[in-house]
Design an enzyme around this catalytic site. Structure first.
Site, mmCIF file in Angstrom:
data_model
loop_
_atom_site.group_PDB
_atom_site.id
_atom_site.type_symbol
_atom_site.label_atom_id
_atom_site.label_comp_id
_atom_site.label_asym_id
_atom_site.label_seq_id
_atom_site.Cartn_x
_atom_site.Cartn_y
_atom_site.Cartn_z
ATOM 1 N N CYS A 138 0.837 -1.198 0.000
ATOM 2 C CA CYS A 138 0.000 0.000 0.000
ATOM 3 C C CYS A 138 0.871 1.247 0.000
ATOM 4 O O CYS A 138 1.311 1.709 1.048
ATOM 5 C CB CYS A 138 -0.934 0.004 1.210
ATOM 6 N N CYS A 141 -0.576 4.137 1.989
ATOM 7 C CA CYS A 141 -0.434 4.052 3.454
ATOM 8 C C CYS A 141 1.005 4.294 3.887
ATOM 9 O O CYS A 141 1.259 4.934 4.890
ATOM 10 C CB CYS A 141 -0.814 2.668 3.987
ATOM 11 N N ASP A 142 1.953 3.720 3.165
ATOM 12 C CA ASP A 142 3.326 3.642 3.681
ATOM 13 C C ASP A 142 4.339 4.529 2.946
ATOM 14 O O ASP A 142 5.471 4.665 3.391
ATOM 15 C CB ASP A 142 3.825 2.183 3.585
#
Ligand code: NAP
Length: 316
Positions: A138, A141-142
C-alpha cells in the site's frame, strides 16, 4: 441458538463504525472481529503512520487508530468476538452465522470483511524477509515513510493501481520504476499516459523482481527480463505490490451477488446487497476508493440502512 437483531462480520474501520452506529441505535450488535483470517482491525493493523485520516493532524499509528475505533464501539454496547465466521446461511430467516464452535441467528447482517492486497512470493518479500521493512502492498499508506525519501522505489504491476501508486510515490522517491510482466499496460489509457509521461517514472517492461535483498531494510532488487532472461541487480529502498486486491468473501459461498472481480455488489448509493436484510460496507464492496475514511463512511451507511430496514420489517 443465540438470536441477535444485527450481526456484523469483519472488523476494520467499516465494521467498527457500523457497530458504533448500531450500538448507539440500541441494536446491541454482535461483531465478529476475525482471528486466523487476519488481525482484528483489518489492513490498518499492518500499517504504520496513518496521516490521511481527518482529525489526526499529527497522524496516528494504524493499530492505535483501530484500538480507538474498537473501544468506541464497545463503549456503547457492541459485543466483540475474536472469532472467524466460517459460513453463513442466507437462504432462510433469521440468517444463520456459523463459527467453528457455535451458530448464531441474526435478523440482519452487515458484511465488512474487507479485502486483502495480493502479494507475490518473491525471495525476500515475506515476513521473514523485508515485509514492512521496505516491502509493502500500500503505497498510499506507507509511501511517506522516511526510508523511501529520495530513494529508488519499485512498484510491481501495470494496472491503474500501479500507476496511481507510482505517481503518488514520485512525491517521495528519487525515481519510481514500475515493474510490469508484459509490454502493454493494463491501466486505462489516461492513467497509462500519465505514467509514461511522468519525468520521475520509468516502466521496466517484460520484467519481474526475482529477489529482494538488504540489511535491516530493503537495499536492492534483482530484476529479470522475462523475454531475454537477463538479470540486473539494482539499488532499491522500496518494493510496492500493486497487483490488485482480493475481497474477503469466501465464507459467503456465492450467496451474495459479486462483480467480476469478486467485490460484493451493492445498490448504488446504499449498502443494500442482493439479499434483503444483508448490508455491506468497506473494502469488500469497494474496488475503487479503499481508504479508511471511505470504509468508515460506508460502515456508517450500512448501520443506518440496517436500522431502518429492521424497523420497517418490525424487528425493532
Ligand atoms: P488490475 O487492474 O487487476 O491490475 C493488476 C496488475 O497487476 C496487472 O497489470 C497485472 O498484470 C499485474 N499482476 C497481477 N498478478 C500479477 C503477478 N502474479 N505477477 C506480476 N504482475 C501481476 O488491478 P488494480 O490496478 O488494482 O485495479 C483494480 C480495479 O480498480 C480496476 O478496475 C481499476 O481500473 C480500478 N482502479 C481505478 C483507479 C483510478 O481510476 N484512479 C485506481 C486504482 C484502481 P497483467 O496486466 O499482465 O495482467
Amino acid at each position: 441458538m443465540e438470536h441477535h437483531k444485527l450481526i456484523i462480520i469483519g472488523s476494520g474501520p467499516a465494521g467498527y463504525t457500523a457497530a458504533l452506529y448500531a450500538a448507539r441505535a440500541n441494536l446491541n450488535p454482535l461483531l465478529f472481529e476475525g482471528f486466523f483470517s487476519g488481525p482484528a482491525g483489518g489492513q490498518l493493523m499492518t500499517t504504520t503512520d496513518v496521516e490521511n485520516y481527518p482529525g489526526f493532524p499529527d497522524g496516528i499509528l494504524g493499530p492505535e487508530m483501530m484500538d480507538a475505533f474498537r473501544k468506541q464501539c464497545a463503549r456503547f454496547g457492541t459485543e466483540l468476538l475474536r472469532q472467524d465466521v466460517e459460513s453463513v446461511d442466507l437462504s432462510k430467516r433469521p440468517f444463520t452465522v456459523n463459527t467453528k464452535k457455535n451458530s448464531y441467528l441474526a435478523d440482519a447482517l452487515i458484511i465488512t470483511t474487507g479485502a486483502t492486497a495480493k502479494r507475490l512470493e518473491i525471495d525476500g518479500a515475506g515476513e521473514e524477509g523485508f515485509w514492512q521493512k521496505g516491502v509493502t502492498a500500500c503505497a498510499i499508506c506507507d509511501g511517506a515513510m522516511p526510508i523511501f525519501r529520495e530513494k529508488d522505489l519499485y512498484v510491481i504491476g501495470g494496472g491503474d493501481s500501479a500507476v496511481e501508486e507510482a505517481i503518488f510515490l514520485t512525491k517521495y522517491g528519487r525515481k519510481v520504476f514500475m515493474v510490469h510482466r508484459r509490454d502493454d499496460l493494463r491501466a486505462s489509457k489516461i492513467m497509462g499516459e500519465r505514467a509514461l509521461n511522468h519525468p520521475k517514472i520509468e516502466i521496466l517492461w517484460n520484467s519481474v523482481i526475482k529477489k529482494i535483498e538488504g540489511d535491516k531494510v530493503v537495499g536492492s532488487v534483482l530484476i529479470e527480463n522475462v523475454k531475454s532472461g537477463a538479470q540486473e541487480k539494482r539499488e532499491a529502498a522500496g518494493v510496492f505490490f500493486a497487483i490488485g486486491h482480493k475481497p474477503n468473501t469466501g465464507f459467503l459461498d456465492g450467496q451474495l451477488a459479486q462483480d467480476k472481480q469478486g467485490y460484493l455488489v451493492v445498490k448504488p448509493g446504499t449498502s443494500y446487497t442482493s439479499v434483503e436484510g444483508v448490508f455491506a460496507g468497506g473494502d469488500v464492496q469497494d474496488p475503487v476508493y479503499r481508504q479508511a475514511v471511505t470504509a468508515a463512511g460506508s460502515g456508517c451507511m450500512a448501520a443506518i440502512d440496517a436500522e431502518r430496514w429492521l424497523g420497517e420489517k418490525g424487528h425493532i
